[in-house]
Design an enzyme around this catalytic site. Sequence first.
Site, short mmCIF file in Angstrom:
data_model
loop_
_atom_site.label_atom_id
_atom_site.label_comp_id
_atom_site.label_asym_id
_atom_site.label_seq_id
_atom_site.Cartn_x
_atom_site.Cartn_y
_atom_site.Cartn_z
CD GLU A 260 -3.05 -1.23 2.27
OE1 GLU A 260 -2.70 -0.45 3.36
OE2 GLU A 260 -4.14 -1.60 2.17
CG ASP B 47 -7.55 -5.47 5.11
OD1 ASP B 47 -6.97 -5.70 6.12
OD2 ASP B 47 -7.56 -4.28 4.78
CD GLU C 263 -9.78 -1.35 8.16
OE1 GLU C 263 -8.72 -1.76 8.91
OE2 GLU C 263 -9.46 -0.68 7.18
C1 GCV Z 1 -2.50 0.46 8.29
C2 GCV Z 1 -5.94 -2.01 5.53
C3 GCV Z 1 -6.27 -0.76 6.28
C4 GCV Z 1 -5.24 0.19 6.55
C5 GCV Z 1 -3.95 -0.50 7.01
C6 GCV Z 1 -3.83 -1.72 6.17
C7 GCV Z 1 -2.54 -2.59 6.88
O1 GCV Z 1 -5.47 -1.72 4.06
O2 GCV Z 1 -7.20 -0.27 5.50
O3 GCV Z 1 -5.56 1.16 7.27
O4 GCV Z 1 -2.94 0.37 7.14
O5 GCV Z 1 -4.88 -2.61 6.24
O6 GCV Z 1 -2.82 -3.63 7.72
O7 GCV Z 1 -1.30 -2.15 6.69
#
Ligand code: GCV
Length: 721
Positions: free
Chosen positions: A312, A386, A414
Amino acid sequence: MKYIIKAFFKLSILLFLVSWPASAQKDYKLWLQYEKKTSSQIISGYISNIKGIVVLENTETSKIATNELQTALSDMLGSKIQVTVKTEENNTIILGSKSVLSPEIEKVIGSDFDLINDEGFIIKTVSVKNKNHIIITGKKDIGVLYGVYSFLRLIQMNKPVKNLRIVDAPKTNIRILNHWDNLDRTVERGYAGFSLWNWQKLPGFIDQRYIDYARANASIGINGTVLTNVNANALILTPQYLEKVEALASVFRPYGIKVYLTARFSAPIEIGGLKTADPKEADVANWWKNKAKEIYNRIPDFGGFLVKANSEGQPGPQNYGRDHVDGANMLADAVAPFGGVIMWRAFVYSEHDANDRAKQAYAEFVPYDGKFKDNVIVQVKNGAIDFQPREPFHPMFGAMPKTPLMMEFQITQEYLGFSTHLVFLPKLFQEVLEADTYQKGKGTTVSKVIDGSFTKTKLTGIAGVSNVGNDLNWTGHPFAQVNWYGFGRLAWNPNLDSEVIADEWLRCTFSNDENFINPIKKMMIESREAAVNYMTPLGLHHIMDTGHHYGPGPWVSNLSRPEWNPVYYHKADKNGIGFDRSKTGTNATAQYAPEVEKLFDNVETCPEKDLLWFHHLSWDYKLKNGQTLWNGMALKYQEGVNQVKNMQNIWNKTEKYVDEERFKEVQMLLEIQYKEAKWWRDACLLYFQQYSGKELPAGVEKPSQSLDYFKSLKFPFAPGN
Ligand code: GCV
C-alpha cells in the site's frame, strides 16, 4: 441575586464534577473492578481466612504485584490487608519468585517449576511448618505479577480460593498490541479518540494513562506494544522522539511490557541523509546497525521493529530490486546483537499483479520459507484479504513450516462497525485459531502453527491491532473492552474457549449474577454471527464503503485499484454472485493443504459460511436448507437484523444489574446498531436485486429507502480514515 446565580452555577459545576468521575470510573477501570464482596461471598470464597501478604522480594515488578493484591483484596474484603515480610504467620499469601523462596517452600512447589517457562506462574495452597499459606510464585517476578492477576480474577469471579494448584504459562512468547498511532495523535482505524501517546508532553509528563494501560495489559498477559503506525513515520527514530519512547519504555518495563517501533524502510534517506535505502548497500546496513545501537543504549530491552514494506505505497526492499528476505534479514542483523526481533508483515498485494488479491501474499512469501534469519518472524493477517467479518484462515499458516509465523488479528473494528457496533471478536479469533491447516496431517490447527508446536520455532507470537484510544472508557464501546481482554487471553493461551473469555470478562467487569451473565453471554457469543449476517453473509466480503469502510458500498466500482472496489469481490451479475476461487476460477483453493483444498474447492463440501468466498453461484443455486441462494441470502440479512433486535431485548432487561451510565451507553449504541443493520440489509439487497431480478422472500422486511438514497450517503469525517 447575581451572587445566588453565581453560587448556584458553581455548585452545579461542583456537583457535575463530583458525580461525573464516580460513574465514569467504572468504564475506565475495565475488567479490574474490585467490588466489595458480601459476607456470604467472603465465606464461600474462603477469603475471610486471608490474614496478610508476605512479600519476599523488592523489585519494581514485585512492588506492583504487592500493591495490586493489597488494594484489590482490601477493596473486596472491605478491610485493609497488611503487608509483611514474616513467613511465620498463618494464613498469608506469599509472593516471591523461585530464587527468593525458602528451601521449605521451594520443596512444596516441587516439580511444578518444570512445567512453566519464565513468564509462567504457580498458585498453590501449602502448609509449611504447620502454617497455611497460598504461594504465588514463578521463575521470575513477572510470573508472580501474572499469578496475582490470575488469583484476583478467581476472587472477582467468586471462585473459592481453597486447595489451589494452578500451574499456567503463556503458549506464545510475543503477545503484542500493534498501535496504528500517528505522531500527530490521530489513530489509523482508531475509533476511541486520539492516541494515548502524548508526544508533545513526553518525556517530561507521564500521564497516569500510561501506567493504567500497562496495568491492564499485564493483567491479561500482554507483553509488548508497538507504539507507532505500520504506515510509519521515520521521525520516531530520531533522538527527539527516542527520548520520549525511552520514557514510555521505563513506565512499561516493570509490567513486563517491551516497547517496539515501526521502521520506515526509507528512514536512512529521510532522517539519515543517505541517497538510498537499498538493503544490500553497506552504508544502509551500517546506518541501521548504528540506529539499533543508539536505541538499545537508551532502551536495553527494546523489543525490535515491525515493518510494513512494499505494501500500500510503503517503501521497501523491492524499490531497489531486492526482496522481503533481503530487507528483513538486513534489519535482523542490526538488532540481533541486542536480542531484538523483526516482525515482517506479509500483508502485501499489488495493483500491478492481475492475480486474485487473496493469492498474492502466499505467492510472494511461501518461496521464502526457511530463508529468514532466526530473529525474524513473519506477521500474517488472519485471512488473505483484510480483517473481514469472516474470512477462511490465511493459507500461509499451512504453508511455511520452516518460518516462524505470527498471527495478526484486528481488535479495532475497521470492517465491523467501528466502536459503534457490539461485536464479540474472541469468537472470530477462536474460529481462526481452531481451523485445521492439515499442514502436518489432521490436527495442525492454526493455533498449533503459531504456538510453535509443530515447527519448534523459538519465536512465536500473536499481534492485535489495538482498539484503544484516549476515550474515557478506552475503547469507545463498553463491550469493545472485551475484544482487548479476549485478545490478551487468547494470546496467552490460543486454545481458550471464547465462552470462557466472555464469562470471565462479564464477571470481572459487570456482575456475577447468573441472571445477568447467562443472557448477556449468549448475546455476546451471537453478536459476531449477527454482524456477519447483516454485513457479509455466506462468504461475501469487502463490500464496505470506500476509504472509511463504514457501512455498505457494494456498488463502488470507481476506485483506481481494481482490488479496492467491492465489485471485485462480490462479482454479482445476472448469472449469480461470488468469487470463483476454485479450480474453475483463480484456483486460490490450491494454496491450502490437499484436504482443505478439496473441502473448499467442491461446492458441495464447502462450508456455506464461506460459499461466496470460493464460488460464483447462480441465484437459483440450492442451499442446504432448500432455499435458493437469493432467498437464503436475503433471509440471512434479515436474520442479522433480527439478531440485533434480540440483543436489544436482552440488554433492555439488564438495567438492575448494571450502573446507569454503562446501561444507557450500551442501550444507545445497540439502537444505532439496529438501525445500521437494517441499512446494511436494505442497501445490499436492493443493490443485488438489480442482478437477481427476484422478489424478496416472505419474512424479509421491505426496504425503507431507495438504492439511490443509500448510494448518496456520505461520511466526510468518518474517524480512523
Ligand atoms: C495501516 C488495511 C487498512 C489500512 C491498514 C492496512 C494494513 O488496508 O485499511 O488502514 O494500514 O490494512 O494493515 O497495513
